[in-house]
Design a protein around this motif. Structure first.
Motif, PDB file in Angstrom:
ATOM      1  N   GLU A  26      45.595 -17.562   8.115  1.00 52.60           N
ATOM      2  CA  GLU A  26      47.099 -17.990   8.095  1.00 52.60           C
ATOM      3  C   GLU A  26      47.401 -17.913   9.754  1.00 52.60           C
ATOM      4  O   GLU A  26      47.142 -17.059  10.401  1.00 52.60           O
TER       5      GLU A  26
ATOM      6  N   ARG B  63      46.972 -21.578   5.542  1.00 56.09           N
ATOM      7  CA  ARG B  63      48.426 -21.713   5.631  1.00 56.09           C
ATOM      8  C   ARG B  63      49.123 -21.783   6.670  1.00 56.09           C
ATOM      9  O   ARG B  63      48.444 -20.793   7.764  1.00 56.09           O
TER      10      ARG B  63
ATOM     11  N   ARG C 275      53.080 -20.769   8.931  1.00 55.63           N
ATOM     12  CA  ARG C 275      54.289 -20.336   8.892  1.00 55.63           C
ATOM     13  C   ARG C 275      54.692 -20.294  10.261  1.00 55.63           C
ATOM     14  O   ARG C 275      53.996 -20.701  10.984  1.00 55.63           O
TER      15      ARG C 275
ATOM     16  N   LYS D  45      51.120 -29.124   1.631  1.00 50.04           N
ATOM     17  CA  LYS D  45      51.050 -27.736   0.964  1.00 50.04           C
ATOM     18  C   LYS D  45      50.538 -26.625   1.519  1.00 50.04           C
ATOM     19  O   LYS D  45      50.716 -25.556   1.215  1.00 50.04           O
ATOM     20  N   LYS D  46      50.032 -26.851   2.685  1.00 47.59           N
ATOM     21  CA  LYS D  46      49.392 -25.738   3.654  1.00 47.59           C
ATOM     22  C   LYS D  46      50.827 -25.063   4.324  1.00 47.59           C
ATOM     23  O   LYS D  46      50.482 -24.046   4.835  1.00 47.59           O
TER      24      LYS D  46
ATOM     25  N   ALA E 223      53.709 -23.260   4.331  1.00 49.64           N
ATOM     26  CA  ALA E 223      54.345 -22.218   3.518  1.00 49.64           C
ATOM     27  C   ALA E 223      55.657 -22.531   3.068  1.00 49.64           C
ATOM     28  O   ALA E 223      56.493 -23.170   3.858  1.00 49.64           O
ATOM     29  N   ARG E 224      56.041 -22.347   1.904  1.00 49.18           N
ATOM     30  CA  ARG E 224      57.215 -22.758   1.057  1.00 49.18           C
ATOM     31  C   ARG E 224      58.368 -21.625   1.294  1.00 49.18           C
ATOM     32  O   ARG E 224      59.029 -21.189   0.468  1.00 49.18           O
TER      33      ARG E 224
ATOM     34  N   GLN F 219      51.012 -19.870  -5.602  1.00 49.42           N
ATOM     35  CA  GLN F 219      49.607 -20.033  -4.694  1.00 49.42           C
ATOM     36  C   GLN F 219      49.563 -18.880  -3.830  1.00 49.42           C
ATOM     37  O   GLN F 219      50.567 -18.392  -2.897  1.00 49.42           O
TER      38      GLN F 219
ATOM     39  N   SER G 228      52.664 -14.960  -1.666  1.00 51.93           N
ATOM     40  CA  SER G 228      52.604 -16.231  -2.268  1.00 51.93           C
ATOM     41  C   SER G 228      53.230 -17.124  -1.002  1.00 51.93           C
ATOM     42  O   SER G 228      53.601 -16.667  -0.130  1.00 51.93           O
ATOM     43  N   SER G 229      52.934 -18.553  -1.091  1.00 53.96           N
ATOM     44  CA  SER G 229      53.136 -19.479  -0.261  1.00 53.96           C
ATOM     45  C   SER G 229      54.920 -19.191  -0.013  1.00 53.96           C
ATOM     46  O   SER G 229      55.327 -19.334   1.180  1.00 53.96           O
TER      47      SER G 229
ATOM     48  N   ILE H  49      42.511 -18.399  -1.204  1.00 54.42           N
ATOM     49  CA  ILE H  49      43.807 -18.801  -2.009  1.00 54.42           C
ATOM     50  C   ILE H  49      43.492 -18.892  -3.299  1.00 54.42           C
ATOM     51  O   ILE H  49      42.546 -19.507  -3.988  1.00 54.42           O
TER      52      ILE H  49
END
Ligand code: SAM
Ligand code: SF4
Length: 396
Positions: free
Chosen positions: A168, A201, A203, A224-225, A227-228, A351, A362-363, A379
């Protein structure tokens, strides 16, 4: 930001033969990397420096470095008050830290090791300073105007972090999403970083709401990599106070951005300040209702702290009792947010990036426990079965 700066300072010391320890008694050198955003933070750092007088006396050759934003603000006058302090290295001087070490002649130059890979996230600073002038904030004066690192350097650092085994990457900056280059926006950079081999991921922290635009969201929505989760400092729920803070958005505009982020599956945490000098009871109420309306996953709440040289420092303060009462009320209001947002995840797909064999994040930034064991850094795609306080249990 301070974590990344600490890593950078540690890396320079490691190449000079030092090794890292968490135990002060074992140490030959103590670095206090400071913050000055609130008076309390600076005060704690300076008190700690005071307590190190005895530590330094106990063993000859011990050294002390005072670094970061409080060092930038207080400068060399610290050395007058604390004559046993060896080096003051302000936040703006982080790029010259190695030169400062060498010039002082106080630190060994023997070749040593490199920083060992720790944890899941590799921090990469992409910009420094801030071009805003929020009326309560000391950052622009201690960190200076925005300086964006070239994308070529950033991408190379990300490649190195990925090669060191960090799955990450967290991109850092005071207003991280203000980053830009001739033909590149922050969204382009996020997409390029996430395309690097080994990056699972991405951030970023701390973004300013102004740069969260429909174009930005459009450019990242398929990726989608990324992070949400976003830490989006709101500061206040009152448009009047936001204007006096010089934040550059209203409550309504902020909420629009928050809802657009939620549409894309983002969870949103925030920072809130209570007791800004012009904040009335009605303004404070607006902050309380913003918390409900925005559905933040967590909120860091601060009592307004006047900082020398800022616009707001010239305004008459509210009394301390009001500040404390408002902070108490707000803290009570945000207390349940985390549990609530964990509960809302039940039944949803998740995820997870594994940080231990059976635990990961998680994401959208919730802690997750798996039933089977997995390799750290992989993942896992799953579905949330239940939420136990601030932990999600998944079906896997
Ligand atoms: N750049 C980010 C932004 O635009 O919101 C925030 C960075 S600031 C260093 C971190 C947090 O410290 C802010 O979000 C704010 O809530 C808090 N903060 C800054 N100045 C403060 C002050 N004078 N009193 C209380 N809290 C303050
Ligand atoms: Fe401070 Fe952030 Fe405002 Fe810059 S944008 S002045 S760092 S609060």
């Amino acid at each position: 930001m301070n974590l990344a700066d600490s890593e950078e300072m540690a890396a320079h010391l490691l190449t000079r033969g030092y090794t890292q320890t968490d135990c002060l008694e074992e140490a030959d050198l103590a670095i206090i990397n400071t913050c000055t955003v609130r008076d309390h933070a600076e005060h704690r750092a300076v008190s700690f420096l005071g307590r190190l007088r005895q530590w330094k006396r106990e063993k000859s050759g011990r050294r002390i470095i005072f670094a970061g934003c409080a060092a930038q603000r207080l400068g060399n006058k610290l050395k007058k008050i604390f004559p046993y302090l060896d080096l003051v290295s302000g936040a703006k001087e982080i790029d010259q830290f190695a030169t400062l070490l060498d010039r002082s002649g106080l630190f060994p130059t023997a070749p040593g090791g490199t920083l060992s890979t720790q944890g899941i996230t590799g921090y990469v600073t992409i910009m420094r300073g801030c071009d805003f002038a929020c009326s309560y904030c000391i950052v622009p004066s201690v960190r200076g105007p925005v300086q964006c690192l070239p994308s070529q350097i950033i991408l190379e650092q990300v490649r190195q972090k990925a090669a060191q085994g960090y799955p990450e990457i967290t991109l850092l900056g005071q207003t991280v999403n203000a980053w830009q280059e001739k033909n590149k926006t922050f969204a382009d950079l996020l997409n390029e970083v996430s395309a690097i081999d080994g990056v699972k991921r991405v951030r970023f922290v701390s973004p300013h709401p102004i740069f969260v635009t429909p174009v930005f969201l459009d450019k990242i929505k398929q990726n989608k990599k990324i992070a949400r989760h976003i830490h989006l400092p709101a500061q206040s729920g009152s448009s009047k106070v936001l204007q006096e803070m010089k934040r550059g958005y209203t409550r309504e505009i902020l909420l629009e951005k928050i809802f657009a982020l939620k549409e894309l599956g983002f969870s949103i945490s925030t920072d809130l300040i209570v007791g800004f000098p012009t904040e009335t009871e009605a303004d404070f109420e607006q902050t309380l209702t913003l918390v409900e309306e925005a559905g933040f996953s967590t909120a860091y709440c601060f009592k307004y702290s006047p900082r020398q040289g800022t616009l707001a420092a010239q305004m008459p303060l509210l009394c301390e009792k009001i500040l404390e009462q408002r902070l108490d009320i707000l803290l009570n209001r945000v207390k349940g947010l985390a549990q609530q947002s964990y509960q809302q995840q039940v039944g949803h797909p998740v995820q997870v990036l594994m940080e231990t064999p059976n635990k990961g994040r998680s994401s959208n930034n919730f802690w997750v426990q798996t039933q089977k064991n997995y390799t750290i850094g992989t993942i896992v795609e799953s579905e949330v079965l239940q939420a136990a306080d601030t932990l999600l249990i998944v079906r896997d």
